[in-house]
Design a protein around this motif. Structure first.
Motif, short mmCIF file in Angstrom:
data_model
loop_
_atom_site.label_atom_id
_atom_site.label_comp_id
_atom_site.label_asym_id
_atom_site.label_seq_id
_atom_site.Cartn_x
_atom_site.Cartn_y
_atom_site.Cartn_z
N PRO A 1 22.84 22.25 -18.16
CA PRO A 1 22.86 22.94 -19.45
C PRO A 1 24.28 23.38 -19.82
O PRO A 1 25.02 23.92 -19.00
CB PRO A 1 21.95 24.15 -19.22
CG PRO A 1 21.04 23.73 -18.11
CD PRO A 1 21.89 22.85 -17.22
N GLY A 2 24.67 23.12 -21.08
CA GLY A 2 26.00 23.52 -21.53
C GLY A 2 27.10 22.57 -21.18
O GLY A 2 28.25 22.80 -21.56
N ASP A 3 26.78 21.49 -20.44
CA ASP A 3 27.84 20.58 -20.03
C ASP A 3 28.33 19.70 -21.18
O ASP A 3 29.50 19.33 -21.24
CB ASP A 3 27.35 19.71 -18.88
CG ASP A 3 28.45 18.82 -18.30
OD1 ASP A 3 29.48 19.38 -17.89
OD2 ASP A 3 28.28 17.60 -18.28
N ILE A 4 27.45 19.34 -22.10
CA ILE A 4 27.83 18.51 -23.24
C ILE A 4 28.37 19.41 -24.35
O ILE A 4 27.71 20.37 -24.76
CB ILE A 4 26.63 17.70 -23.76
CG1 ILE A 4 26.08 16.81 -22.64
CG2 ILE A 4 27.04 16.85 -24.95
CD1 ILE A 4 27.08 15.84 -22.06
N VAL A 5 29.58 19.12 -24.86
CA VAL A 5 30.22 19.98 -25.85
C VAL A 5 30.41 19.30 -27.19
O VAL A 5 30.79 19.95 -28.17
CB VAL A 5 31.58 20.48 -25.33
CG1 VAL A 5 31.41 21.32 -24.06
CG2 VAL A 5 32.54 19.31 -25.08
N TRP A 6 30.17 18.00 -27.26
CA TRP A 6 30.37 17.29 -28.53
C TRP A 6 29.43 16.11 -28.59
O TRP A 6 29.17 15.44 -27.58
CB TRP A 6 31.81 16.80 -28.63
CG TRP A 6 32.16 16.15 -29.93
CD1 TRP A 6 32.65 16.74 -31.05
CD2 TRP A 6 32.03 14.75 -30.24
NE1 TRP A 6 32.86 15.83 -32.04
CE2 TRP A 6 32.47 14.59 -31.59
CE3 TRP A 6 31.58 13.64 -29.54
CZ2 TRP A 6 32.49 13.35 -32.21
CZ3 TRP A 6 31.59 12.40 -30.17
CH2 TRP A 6 32.05 12.26 -31.48
N ALA A 7 28.88 15.86 -29.78
CA ALA A 7 27.98 14.73 -29.98
C ALA A 7 28.25 14.08 -31.32
O ALA A 7 28.42 14.77 -32.34
CB ALA A 7 26.52 15.17 -29.89
N GLY A 8 28.29 12.76 -31.34
CA GLY A 8 28.44 12.03 -32.58
C GLY A 8 27.08 11.59 -33.11
O GLY A 8 26.06 11.69 -32.41
N PRO A 9 27.02 11.09 -34.32
CA PRO A 9 25.75 10.63 -34.89
C PRO A 9 25.26 9.39 -34.16
O PRO A 9 26.05 8.61 -33.63
CB PRO A 9 26.11 10.33 -36.34
CG PRO A 9 27.56 10.02 -36.32
CD PRO A 9 28.15 10.91 -35.27
N PRO A 10 23.93 9.19 -34.09
CA PRO A 10 23.39 7.99 -33.43
C PRO A 10 23.93 6.71 -34.07
O PRO A 10 24.10 6.63 -35.29
CB PRO A 10 21.88 8.13 -33.62
CG PRO A 10 21.65 9.59 -33.85
CD PRO A 10 22.87 10.08 -34.59
N SER A 11 24.19 5.72 -33.25
CA SER A 11 24.65 4.41 -33.71
C SER A 11 24.04 3.36 -32.81
O SER A 11 24.20 3.41 -31.59
CB SER A 11 26.18 4.33 -33.66
OG SER A 11 26.64 3.04 -34.02
N ASP A 12 23.32 2.42 -33.41
CA ASP A 12 22.68 1.35 -32.65
C ASP A 12 21.72 1.92 -31.59
O ASP A 12 21.58 1.36 -30.50
CB ASP A 12 23.74 0.47 -31.99
CG ASP A 12 23.22 -0.92 -31.65
OD1 ASP A 12 22.18 -1.31 -32.18
OD2 ASP A 12 23.86 -1.61 -30.82
N GLY A 13 21.10 3.06 -31.90
CA GLY A 13 20.14 3.67 -30.99
C GLY A 13 20.75 4.46 -29.86
O GLY A 13 20.04 4.94 -28.97
N LYS A 14 22.08 4.63 -29.84
CA LYS A 14 22.77 5.40 -28.81
C LYS A 14 23.66 6.46 -29.44
O LYS A 14 24.17 6.26 -30.55
CB LYS A 14 23.63 4.50 -27.92
CG LYS A 14 22.90 3.87 -26.74
CD LYS A 14 22.03 2.72 -27.13
CE LYS A 14 22.80 1.52 -27.64
NZ LYS A 14 21.88 0.38 -27.94
N SER A 15 23.85 7.57 -28.73
CA SER A 15 24.74 8.64 -29.22
C SER A 15 25.94 8.75 -28.29
O SER A 15 25.81 8.68 -27.06
CB SER A 15 24.00 9.99 -29.26
OG SER A 15 22.96 9.96 -30.22
#
Length: 424
Positions: A283-297
């Motif tokens: 928990p808390g390890d991921i700090v940034w996420a982009g929009p899904p593309s081709d079914g993957k983020s």
């Protein structure tokens, strides 16, 4: 992931750190997973041959380039042979060894035997190839006699990392025994005065031999094609040479004495979008996420490393990269600091193991890449579509692109050249 004797799981988790996930969910890191491949080039050990004094020498190396695992046929990785580039690289290696009295030994797996055959072609000699089961795909140097579990059928990188970290893997000998068994194959070759024995095996074997003789993991990258370690005799002294350094050999080192890889770096990130739930991540390890593309983020963790996850939160591959771009048509660009940039598939494997200084994502089966001479386009096999290099190129649109040099832009039709593959 693989079960340990203590009941935990050996996993590649979080930011590409290898460790053990206990039954209570506690993750104990061991060290960062090294790179899976390196860019093509002259193996370091070939220059070490002339820089160190020896009376007899064994070069224990990984085979030349093979197709990506996800392209293997239904018979499994045991029958995978070399790519055309792999054969050419092995022949080129043979030309580098023309000044030596060379003997050839090999794992019986086809890609290893083919490496020896191509080396002999480069040497211009008709040399026999001795096949040794001990360092083969199902080598007795690693696996317990009669073991028929999943690790035996298809060995994994995590199994090697487990042994190097002192955490036994089901079906494997402990590290010290693995190294002892490999050296039982290697040391008799040193009785051949003045002979260089090229022993072609697999990355799983080379990595363990490096760890158990040098006393540290093989740097911050994985064992690249044709990379290897030298085992030498000088008088009555036996020593190994890894990346230019000599290490006396008096017996295998325990796993506890192997140093970890270098610590990971940090990067500053822009504001993030919504953070998805990610499997095998604290928990808390991921700090940034982009929009899904081709079914993957595309995600970035707290240490600045990039990874991709599927819509269900499961990782696409079992490691992280220093940079990555979005997936498109099942392929994404990735980069490793100090190594270069290449592409991964949605199987989690390298697409073609061609490395460049800079890459952009594939479009219409064509990608724009840059080497030391400039920008150009490659196909899905990683080979250039034309010999020229430009200051800049656009992505493919309808099979055409714009290529610019010296401020002059010209349209180009993207079609494979007919005179064979060209290196970067």
């Amino acid at each position: 992931m693989e079960k340990t004797s203590s009941g935990g799981l050996n996993v590649i988790d979080r930011d590409g750190v290898y460790g053990v996930l206990a039954e209570d969910g506690t993750f104990s890191p061991v060290y960062r997973v090294p790179e899976e491949a390196s860019p093509p080039g002259t193996p370091r050990w070939t220059s070490d041959l002339g820089e160190h004094v020896w009376d007899s020498c064994v070069a224990f190396v990984r085979h030349a380039e093979r197709p990506a695992h996800f392209l293997r046929d239904s018979d499994g990785i045991g029958v995978t042979d070399l790519t055309d580039r792999g054969r050419e690289d092995a022949r080129r290696l043979g030309t580098l060894l023309k000044g030596y009295d060379v003997s050839l030994s090999s794992s019986p797996v086809p890609r290893c035997v083919s490496t020896c055959v191509s080396v002999a072609e480069g040497l211009g000699r008709d040399l026999p190839v001795e096949r040794r089961e001990e360092v083969g795909g199902y080598g007795t140097a690693l696996y317990l006699d009669g073991y028929a579990g999943h690790v035996y059928r298809e060995p994994g990188t995590t199994a090697v990392l487990g042994n190097l970290s002192g955490r036994p893997i089901e079906g494997w000998h402990p590290l010290e025994e693995c190294v002892r068994r490999m050296m039982d194959v290697i040391l008799p070759f040193l009785s051949r005065e003045g002979v260089l024995t090229l022993c072609v095996s697999h990355d799983l074997f080379v990595a363990q031999l490096v760890g158990g003789t040098v006393g540290r993991f093989p740097s911050d990258r994985w064992i690249s094609y044709l990379d290897g370690i030298l085992v030498c005799r000088r008088g009555k002294e036996t020593y190994v040479v890894w990346e230019g350094e000599e290490h006396p050999y008096a017996g295998p080192l325990p796993a506890a004495d192997i140093s970890p890889a270098s610590p990971p770096r940090r990067v500053v990130l822009p504001p993030s979008g919504p953070l998805p739930e990610v499997r095998f991540s604290a928990p808390g390890d991921i700090v940034w996420a982009g929009p899904p593309s081709d079914g993957k983020s595309l995600l970035v963790d707290s240490r600045g490393y990039f990874r991709h996850v599927r819509a269900d939160g499961y990782p696409v591959y079992g490691r992280t990269y220093d940079w990555a771009g979005d997936f498109r048509d099942g392929v994404a660009p990735v980069a490793v600091e100090g190594v270069g940039a290449t592409f991964v598939t949605d199987f989690g494997d390298l697409l073609h193991n061609r490395w460049f200084r800079e890459v952009r994502g594939y479009r219409e089966g064509v990608a724009a890449v840059r080497d030391g001479k400039g920008w150009f386009h490659i196909g899905m096999d990683g080979e250039p579509l034309y010999p020229e290099r430009y200051d800049s190129v656009t992505d493919s649109e309808g099979g055409r692109c714009l290529c610019t040099s010296g401020g002059v832009a010209a349209e180009r039709i993207l079609a494979p050249i007919s005179d064979g593959p060209m290196g970067p």
